[in-house]
Design a protein around this motif. Sequence first.
Motif, PDB file in Angstrom:
ATOM      1  N   ASP A 274       0.819  -1.214   0.000  1.00 61.98           N
ATOM      2  CA  ASP A 274       0.000   0.000   0.000  1.00 61.98           C
ATOM      3  C   ASP A 274       0.857   1.270   0.000  1.00 61.98           C
ATOM      4  O   ASP A 274       0.427   2.306  -0.520  1.00 61.98           O
ATOM      5  N   GLY A 275       2.046   1.196   0.589  1.00 63.99           N
ATOM      6  CA  GLY A 275       2.841   2.407   0.733  1.00 63.99           C
ATOM      7  C   GLY A 275       4.115   2.428  -0.080  1.00 63.99           C
ATOM      8  O   GLY A 275       4.991   3.255   0.188  1.00 63.99           O
ATOM      9  N   ALA A 276       4.257   1.519  -1.061  1.00 62.81           N
ATOM     10  CA  ALA A 276       5.505   1.480  -1.827  1.00 62.81           C
ATOM     11  C   ALA A 276       5.225   1.020  -3.243  1.00 62.81           C
ATOM     12  O   ALA A 276       4.297   0.251  -3.497  1.00 62.81           O
ATOM     13  N   GLY A 277       6.034   1.522  -4.174  1.00 65.25           N
ATOM     14  CA  GLY A 277       5.969   1.058  -5.559  1.00 65.25           C
ATOM     15  C   GLY A 277       7.054   0.055  -5.873  1.00 65.25           C
ATOM     16  O   GLY A 277       6.979  -0.649  -6.879  1.00 65.25           O
ATOM     17  N   MET A 278       8.091  -0.015  -5.019  1.00 64.22           N
ATOM     18  CA  MET A 278       9.167  -0.986  -5.152  1.00 64.22           C
ATOM     19  C   MET A 278       9.515  -1.506  -3.768  1.00 64.22           C
ATOM     20  O   MET A 278       9.566  -0.732  -2.801  1.00 64.22           O
TER      21      MET A 278
ATOM     22  N   ASN B  68      10.142 -15.292   0.673  1.00 63.74           N
ATOM     23  CA  ASN B  68      10.368 -16.014  -0.580  1.00 63.74           C
ATOM     24  C   ASN B  68       9.092 -16.442  -1.296  1.00 63.74           C
ATOM     25  O   ASN B  68       9.156 -16.784  -2.478  1.00 63.74           O
ATOM     26  N   GLN B  69       7.947 -16.428  -0.625  1.00 61.17           N
ATOM     27  CA  GLN B  69       6.726 -16.917  -1.249  1.00 61.17           C
ATOM     28  C   GLN B  69       5.601 -15.874  -1.248  1.00 61.17           C
ATOM     29  O   GLN B  69       5.129 -15.466  -2.306  1.00 61.17           O
ATOM     30  N   ILE B  70       5.186 -15.460  -0.067  1.00 58.21           N
ATOM     31  CA  ILE B  70       3.990 -14.621   0.039  1.00 58.21           C
ATOM     32  C   ILE B  70       4.251 -13.212  -0.454  1.00 58.21           C
ATOM     33  O   ILE B  70       3.479 -12.665  -1.258  1.00 58.21           O
ATOM     34  N   LEU B  71       5.325 -12.576   0.001  1.00 56.64           N
ATOM     35  CA  LEU B  71       5.608 -11.196  -0.408  1.00 56.64           C
ATOM     36  C   LEU B  71       5.832 -11.071  -1.919  1.00 56.64           C
ATOM     37  O   LEU B  71       5.272 -10.149  -2.531  1.00 56.64           O
ATOM     38  N   PRO B  72       6.605 -11.949  -2.587  1.00 53.14           N
ATOM     39  CA  PRO B  72       6.721 -11.828  -4.052  1.00 53.14           C
ATOM     40  C   PRO B  72       5.394 -12.007  -4.767  1.00 53.14           C
ATOM     41  O   PRO B  72       5.115 -11.313  -5.754  1.00 53.14           O
ATOM     42  N   TRP B  73       4.559 -12.921  -4.276  1.00 59.36           N
ATOM     43  CA  TRP B  73       3.269 -13.162  -4.945  1.00 59.36           C
ATOM     44  C   TRP B  73       2.350 -11.959  -4.803  1.00 59.36           C
ATOM     45  O   TRP B  73       1.701 -11.545  -5.760  1.00 59.36           O
ATOM     46  N   VAL B  74       2.287 -11.367  -3.595  1.00 59.46           N
ATOM     47  CA  VAL B  74       1.438 -10.193  -3.377  1.00 59.46           C
ATOM     48  C   VAL B  74       1.953  -9.007  -4.192  1.00 59.46           C
ATOM     49  O   VAL B  74       1.159  -8.247  -4.762  1.00 59.46           O
TER      50      VAL B  74
ATOM     51  N   ASP C 176       1.093  -5.248  -8.581  1.00 64.41           N
ATOM     52  CA  ASP C 176       1.902  -4.479  -9.536  1.00 64.41           C
ATOM     53  C   ASP C 176       2.954  -3.643  -8.816  1.00 64.41           C
ATOM     54  O   ASP C 176       3.158  -2.469  -9.110  1.00 64.41           O
ATOM     55  N   VAL C 177       3.638  -4.270  -7.858  1.00 66.71           N
ATOM     56  CA  VAL C 177       4.728  -3.638  -7.113  1.00 66.71           C
ATOM     57  C   VAL C 177       6.010  -4.396  -7.421  1.00 66.71           C
ATOM     58  O   VAL C 177       6.038  -5.627  -7.372  1.00 66.71           O
ATOM     59  N   TYR C 178       7.068  -3.658  -7.760  1.00 69.49           N
ATOM     60  CA  TYR C 178       8.337  -4.301  -8.105  1.00 69.49           C
ATOM     61  C   TYR C 178       8.952  -4.918  -6.851  1.00 69.49           C
ATOM     62  O   TYR C 178       9.016  -4.294  -5.796  1.00 69.49           O
ATOM     63  N   TYR C 179       9.420  -6.165  -6.985  1.00 71.02           N
ATOM     64  CA  TYR C 179      10.042  -6.896  -5.874  1.00 71.02           C
ATOM     65  C   TYR C 179      11.430  -7.361  -6.316  1.00 71.02           C
ATOM     66  O   TYR C 179      11.589  -7.896  -7.423  1.00 71.02           O
ATOM     67  N   GLY C 180      12.421  -7.130  -5.476  1.00 70.81           N
ATOM     68  CA  GLY C 180      13.774  -7.544  -5.809  1.00 70.81           C
ATOM     69  C   GLY C 180      14.581  -7.860  -4.566  1.00 70.81           C
ATOM     70  O   GLY C 180      14.272  -7.390  -3.459  1.00 70.81           O
ATOM     71  N   LYS C 181      15.618  -8.669  -4.760  1.00 73.48           N
ATOM     72  CA  LYS C 181      16.527  -9.035  -3.675  1.00 73.48           C
ATOM     73  C   LYS C 181      17.896  -8.414  -3.936  1.00 73.48           C
ATOM     74  O   LYS C 181      18.333  -8.318  -5.081  1.00 73.48           O
ATOM     75  N   VAL C 182      18.556  -8.015  -2.857  1.00 74.62           N
ATOM     76  CA  VAL C 182      19.880  -7.399  -2.961  1.00 74.62           C
ATOM     77  C   VAL C 182      20.859  -8.181  -2.104  1.00 74.62           C
ATOM     78  O   VAL C 182      20.468  -8.988  -1.244  1.00 74.62           O
ATOM     79  N   ASP C 183      22.123  -7.943  -2.344  1.00 73.75           N
ATOM     80  CA  ASP C 183      23.180  -8.592  -1.573  1.00 73.75           C
ATOM     81  C   ASP C 183      23.112  -8.125  -0.120  1.00 73.75           C
ATOM     82  O   ASP C 183      23.084  -6.928   0.159  1.00 73.75           O
ATOM     83  N   ALA C 184      23.094  -9.091   0.789  1.00 72.87           N
ATOM     84  CA  ALA C 184      22.927  -8.760   2.209  1.00 72.87           C
ATOM     85  C   ALA C 184      24.235  -8.431   2.905  1.00 72.87           C
ATOM     86  O   ALA C 184      24.222  -8.028   4.075  1.00 72.87           O
TER      87      ALA C 184
ATOM     88  N   GLN D 255      17.745  -0.076  -6.186  1.00 67.45           N
ATOM     89  CA  GLN D 255      17.559   0.885  -7.271  1.00 67.45           C
ATOM     90  C   GLN D 255      18.743   0.887  -8.224  1.00 67.45           C
ATOM     91  O   GLN D 255      18.567   1.044  -9.439  1.00 67.45           O
ATOM     92  N   ARG D 256      19.955   0.679  -7.697  1.00 65.43           N
ATOM     93  CA  ARG D 256      21.119   0.597  -8.578  1.00 65.43           C
ATOM     94  C   ARG D 256      21.060  -0.646  -9.454  1.00 65.43           C
ATOM     95  O   ARG D 256      21.519  -0.623 -10.607  1.00 65.43           O
ATOM     96  N   GLN D 257      20.508  -1.740  -8.931  1.00 65.23           N
ATOM     97  CA  GLN D 257      20.355  -2.945  -9.746  1.00 65.23           C
ATOM     98  C   GLN D 257      19.440  -2.686 -10.936  1.00 65.23           C
ATOM     99  O   GLN D 257      19.721  -3.127 -12.056  1.00 65.23           O
ATOM    100  N   ILE D 258      18.351  -1.972 -10.710  1.00 61.07           N
ATOM    101  CA  ILE D 258      17.434  -1.661 -11.810  1.00 61.07           C
ATOM    102  C   ILE D 258      18.107  -0.741 -12.816  1.00 61.07           C
ATOM    103  O   ILE D 258      17.987  -0.933 -14.029  1.00 61.07           O
ATOM    104  N   GLU D 259      18.833   0.254 -12.326  1.00 62.49           N
ATOM    105  CA  GLU D 259      19.512   1.176 -13.232  1.00 62.49           C
ATOM    106  C   GLU D 259      20.565   0.463 -14.066  1.00 62.49           C
ATOM    107  O   GLU D 259      20.700   0.720 -15.268  1.00 62.49           O
ATOM    108  N   ASN D 260      21.315  -0.453 -13.455  1.00 69.14           N
ATOM    109  CA  ASN D 260      22.347  -1.177 -14.197  1.00 69.14           C
ATOM    110  C   ASN D 260      21.735  -2.142 -15.206  1.00 69.14           C
ATOM    111  O   ASN D 260      22.284  -2.345 -16.293  1.00 69.14           O
ATOM    112  N   ALA D 261      20.591  -2.749 -14.848  1.00 68.36           N
ATOM    113  CA  ALA D 261      19.974  -3.714 -15.746  1.00 68.36           C
ATOM    114  C   ALA D 261      19.278  -3.034 -16.922  1.00 68.36           C
ATOM    115  O   ALA D 261      19.300  -3.544 -18.043  1.00 68.36           O
ATOM    116  N   CYS D 262      18.672  -1.877 -16.680  1.00 70.34           N
ATOM    117  CA  CYS D 262      17.874  -1.215 -17.713  1.00 70.34           C
ATOM    118  C   CYS D 262      18.586  -0.039 -18.352  1.00 70.34           C
ATOM    119  O   CYS D 262      18.154   0.443 -19.396  1.00 70.34           O
ATOM    120  N   GLY D 263      19.656   0.456 -17.711  1.00 69.22           N
ATOM    121  CA  GLY D 263      20.354   1.607 -18.270  1.00 69.22           C
ATOM    122  C   GLY D 263      19.584   2.898 -18.136  1.00 69.22           C
ATOM    123  O   GLY D 263      19.748   3.813 -18.931  1.00 69.22           O
TER     124      GLY D 263
END
Length: 218
Positions: A47-51, A81-87, A92-100, A147-155
């Motif tokens: 509800d409060g985020a687009g990514m 790994n299951q519920i949050l990516p599916w929701v 229509d919210v972008y979901y991604g994992k980053v290096d921890a 956000q840097r991952q998206i920028e690097n992947a999409c330019g």
Amino acid sequence: MLQRRLKKKQKGSANWLKLQKKIARVHQRIADTRKDWHFKLAHHLCDGAGMIFVEDLDFRIMAKGMLGKHTLDAGLGQFVNQILPWVCWKRDVYYGKVDARGTSQECPDCGAEVRKDLSTRIHHCHNCGSTKPRDVASGQVICSRGQRQIENACGVEATGDRVTDSSWLAVKQEIFGATQGISLHTRNGLLGEDVNPRATPTRDRIGYSSRHRERRFV
């Protein structure tokens, strides 16, 4: 309590089977309550985020620590790994994992390394003077890495005021390229496009044909 009573029952008897069913119902109720909370929390985050970006953690290692039973009882792996990516996909919210690695040892403002142990709960950077709670700083580092991952992947620029329709189109094209081989309905769902079941064209190995002309994916 029920497990202690089960120990005193004769295995295979009617009372033993009856108590087994009671224990199964209790565990099922606990699992349903946990899953219901996970779904509500996932929708609240969407509800409060687009990514949404999360750390790429191995929860099997966390389960071997001092709070292993509490980690398993919370169902963190099921949620992340299951519920949050599916929701996120449904909303229509972008979901991604980053290096921890090092998310709590990095300054979110200047990127400098700030070493601190677990007992230090306030982040203070000697390079830029930034001071904020440790968890807030770690969350900002995770967001910046995603956000840097998206920028690097999409330019394209995926942060600030420069987020435009063309930037989102590039993100959709990146998702489109990563979903080759899945069904058309699932792919359109990832891209945020509506699918009309009656107008959905048939698909073969090399592409799919519409009513008037043939199209190809590549």
